[in-house]
Design a protein around this motif. Sequence first.
Motif, PDB file in Angstrom:
ATOM      1  N   TYR A   1       0.450  -0.897  -0.505  1.00  0.00           N
ATOM      2  CA  TYR A   1       0.496   0.073  -0.232  1.00  0.00           C
ATOM      3  C   TYR A   1       0.969   1.008   0.107  1.00  0.00           C
ATOM      4  CZ  TYR A   1      -3.355   3.544   1.415  1.00  0.00           C
ATOM      5  OH  TYR A   1      -3.893   4.695   2.047  1.00  0.00           O
ATOM      6  N   LYS A   2       2.395   1.213   0.917  1.00  0.00           N
ATOM      7  CA  LYS A   2       2.910   2.457   1.191  1.00  0.00           C
ATOM      8  C   LYS A   2       3.267   2.607  -0.216  1.00  0.00           C
ATOM      9  CE  LYS A   2       2.871   4.456   4.005  1.00  0.00           C
ATOM     10  NZ  LYS A   2       2.456   5.990   4.189  1.00  0.00           N
ATOM     11  N   ALA A   3       4.180   1.706  -0.616  1.00  0.00           N
ATOM     12  CA  ALA A   3       5.360   1.633  -1.838  1.00  0.00           C
ATOM     13  C   ALA A   3       4.565   2.144  -3.155  1.00  0.00           C
ATOM     14  CB  ALA A   3       5.696   0.115  -2.650  1.00  0.00           C
ATOM     15  N   TYR A   4       3.200   1.650  -3.524  1.00  0.00           N
ATOM     16  CA  TYR A   4       2.552   1.671  -4.938  1.00  0.00           C
ATOM     17  C   TYR A   4       1.880   2.981  -4.741  1.00  0.00           C
ATOM     18  CZ  TYR A   4       2.385  -2.807  -6.071  1.00  0.00           C
ATOM     19  OH  TYR A   4       2.718  -4.510  -6.531  1.00  0.00           O
ATOM     20  N   GLY A   5       1.642   3.959  -3.396  1.00  0.00           N
ATOM     21  CA  GLY A   5       0.869   4.795  -2.778  1.00  0.00           C
ATOM     22  C   GLY A   5       2.317   5.750  -3.541  1.00  0.00           C
ATOM     23  N   ASN A   6       3.540   5.483  -2.927  1.00  0.00           N
ATOM     24  CA  ASN A   6       4.653   6.457  -3.162  1.00  0.00           C
ATOM     25  C   ASN A   6       5.132   6.345  -5.141  1.00  0.00           C
ATOM     26  OD1 ASN A   6       6.112   7.758  -0.945  1.00  0.00           O
ATOM     27  ND2 ASN A   6       5.253   6.081  -0.382  1.00  0.00           N
ATOM     28  N   LEU A   7       4.290   5.238  -5.764  1.00  0.00           N
ATOM     29  CA  LEU A   7       5.024   5.472  -7.431  1.00  0.00           C
ATOM     30  C   LEU A   7       3.694   5.433  -7.274  1.00  0.00           C
ATOM     31  CD1 LEU A   7       6.564   1.626  -6.769  1.00  0.00           C
ATOM     32  CD2 LEU A   7       7.723   3.993  -7.916  1.00  0.00           C
ATOM     33  N   GLN A   8       2.488   6.266  -6.976  1.00  0.00           N
ATOM     34  CA  GLN A   8       1.748   6.884  -7.628  1.00  0.00           C
ATOM     35  C   GLN A   8       1.318   5.812  -8.366  1.00  0.00           C
ATOM     36  OE1 GLN A   8       0.527   9.852  -7.723  1.00  0.00           O
ATOM     37  NE2 GLN A   8       2.072   9.866  -5.955  1.00  0.00           N
ATOM     38  N   ARG A   9       0.868   4.874  -7.900  1.00  0.00           N
ATOM     39  CA  ARG A   9       0.268   3.799  -8.764  1.00  0.00           C
ATOM     40  C   ARG A   9      -1.579   3.228  -8.055  1.00  0.00           C
ATOM     41  NH1 ARG A   9       4.929  -0.487  -9.353  1.00  0.00           N
ATOM     42  NH2 ARG A   9       3.732  -2.146  -9.883  1.00  0.00           N
ATOM     43  N   PRO A  10      -2.136   3.852  -8.322  1.00  0.00           N
ATOM     44  CA  PRO A  10      -3.652   4.388  -7.224  1.00  0.00           C
ATOM     45  C   PRO A  10      -4.101   3.045  -6.797  1.00  0.00           C
ATOM     46  CG  PRO A  10      -3.777   5.269  -9.215  1.00  0.00           C
ATOM     47  CD  PRO A  10      -2.691   4.931  -9.070  1.00  0.00           C
ATOM     48  N   GLU A  11      -4.575   2.560  -8.628  1.00  0.00           N
ATOM     49  CA  GLU A  11      -5.293   0.962  -8.589  1.00  0.00           C
ATOM     50  C   GLU A  11      -4.259  -0.496  -7.978  1.00  0.00           C
ATOM     51  OE1 GLU A  11      -6.745  -1.780 -12.004  1.00  0.00           O
ATOM     52  OE2 GLU A  11      -6.455  -0.110 -12.362  1.00  0.00           O
ATOM     53  N   GLU A  12      -3.442   0.289  -7.800  1.00  0.00           N
ATOM     54  CA  GLU A  12      -2.759  -1.764  -7.337  1.00  0.00           C
ATOM     55  C   GLU A  12      -2.454  -1.381  -5.868  1.00  0.00           C
ATOM     56  OE1 GLU A  12       0.935  -3.188  -9.868  1.00  0.00           O
ATOM     57  OE2 GLU A  12       0.723  -1.056 -10.177  1.00  0.00           O
TER      58      GLU A  12
END
Length: 704
Positions: free
Chosen positions: A622-633
């Motif tokens: 959740y935290k990593a995908y948020g930082n990578l701007q990948r909202p769906e994942e």
Amino acid sequence: MFHTPDYYHNTSMRLSEVLDDIAVNENMVMKRRRAALLKETIDTITHRADGKQVTVYHLGSRSEGTTTQRLKSDIDILCSDNDNIVIQDWSEWTPGKHNHLMIQNETTPGYCLLQELRDDAPLPVPHEMGNYFVKDTSGRILCTNTIIDAAVFEGEQRQGPSAASAKPGFLASDAVIAFPCISWPKSSRAWLHQQEINIWPTAEMKRYATTTKCFVVGVGSKVSENAAFEWRISTSLAERCLMFNLNLTQIRCYILMKIILKTYINVENLDNESYISSFMCKTVLFYCIASKPTSVWKECNILNCLSFCIQTLKRCILEGNCPHFFDHENNLMAGKISTVVKRQLLERMSNLIPCNGILLFGIQIDNLGERLQIKLNMINEVHHDICQPNEYNMDITAGLSIFTVVDISRNHYELIHSTKDKSLEMKLKILLHILLHLTRYYRDGDKLEKTACRLLAPLYCTSIGSLIASQNIQINRTVSPQALTWLEAGQDSDVASSRLKQASIMYCTGDMERVAFILSHIEEQYNTEVTEPVCGCYNFHHTSFKRGFGQLCCQYDEAEVKYIAALCVRFFPAEVNCVPHELQYEMFRSTREDLLHRGGRDNDWMDCAVVDSLPYLYFLQYKAYGNLQRPEEQQQALNKLMWVFRKECNLGHRETALNLLGQCMEQENRPVDALQYYMLSLRHRERNNAAKIHICMCLANTIS
């Protein structure tokens, strides 16, 4: 042997089938023994790595394979303190050890006194040296058995020679501290050399018995006036040798004796005390095996064998004498059975003879009575809670596997925790020394020692890597190649925990692409239908096991179970820079008032940040995908994190995972949901819970 009624043969065969169904068979006996021997090897290696000259033995029914799932036998642990030795004569005095001279006590056979000797010369100590020593009428300085009180931890009770602990929902355990004897005591040595017409024990078994150690344990005789400074002589390793040489029918007879004892003899109206111990039953069995031909002990004759054992036990009660098998002068019943109790016991024993199917029908342990009636076609309806044989085998095997993984985790924790007040340099030096120690054991050890080292080493590699990485991140927010090399070496500890520590470290350096890659690999390896979370921080009780986990445990040996188990992810205070700030709160979970309610050393883990592997995997995603701007994942990871609480019943740190989920909800701007998760966390652990901090912060943020 005896007059045999016609139906005894059929009942014996059906009874043997029942015992096979409840996992009293050769395969499960050997599984239990291997698990216990591996655990004592892991414990011993860990103590030695910590510089303690201690050898650990797991004894009793669980290590012998002479128990059932519902019999709930105790865990008996003997810790041999090899710095203290007991000698029989002056020629055995050993420099560099604390020597004690055994003085055999003729008035209480099976017990002895220990005279204190000097460490620098084979001479008696001339005067008392503290509270644990007394001078007898002959002027000898004797060691009192109350010295064991100094080794009893908080939460444990002194029971005879042992420090006993029992918690609701868990098996009781007895840890006995013992001093090893350089040679066998004279009273027991006579058994090794006596010439008997019996063919059991065999000469080979006796020869092996001479290679085993004897011990003294700190407890006096119930009939002695000098009980405070008497020590009981223990031949437990020789007894284990005999037990390991029993055939299956003899093992089953012993188990049936204990089940009958628990069902019909040691029940409430005898002052809630077990006057007839399982050790007495074992001793009776030894005498029965020694007095009857080997051909008698077969499955079609098990009812006759059981009857003979029960009759022999009754005769011992009648005479008030159950002689120790290795020291016939030592009466195991001495001072334990009053006239009133003896009369009650004999009355109950009379109801057990003859030992036939009718007696067995009333046994509820493992549904033995009902199972036997079904086998004999006396009833057709199967009770709903009767487990099938394959379920029994899976349940036991899964339990043994968890037992092994928990022990690995706990031993690792204890050693790391012991370095908490050391500098980083000293911590690393100690851990490197431990790994060197494990390497030597692996190179020179036997099969069990090699297995133990393979299971232990990866956890220490990960700890070294994490400590170095924490220092690296503090200095320049990068991770050195040295730290990464150690982390790579530790990845094989289990399904997820070590890799999750690596992902956590990468997260703290800001390398989100690397984090996402590592987490993706972990998720592929973590089969939620099979992988079982395992917590070794405290006595967490597994409510059930996944069927897939149980099936694979039946196929794997003990060394391979790490491929289907996921340890909790544990960060010590010195690793704080490897921990996302959301999890760092767990290191400060205890208020001053909470510290008063921790309950001793069992809760020292609360100074760490600890979380179960699966929820931590989804939280980091959740935290990593948020930082990578990948909202769906990112939303998929959040949904999986919520799913864990509905589906995973064996989370050891559920409150911590709920705290992480609450913080995710705050990030989602859902403060009401966040507060609900924090409150749910508090319901799981009322005290020593960082949820209190999160609730205050959430309310403050909402108001502002």
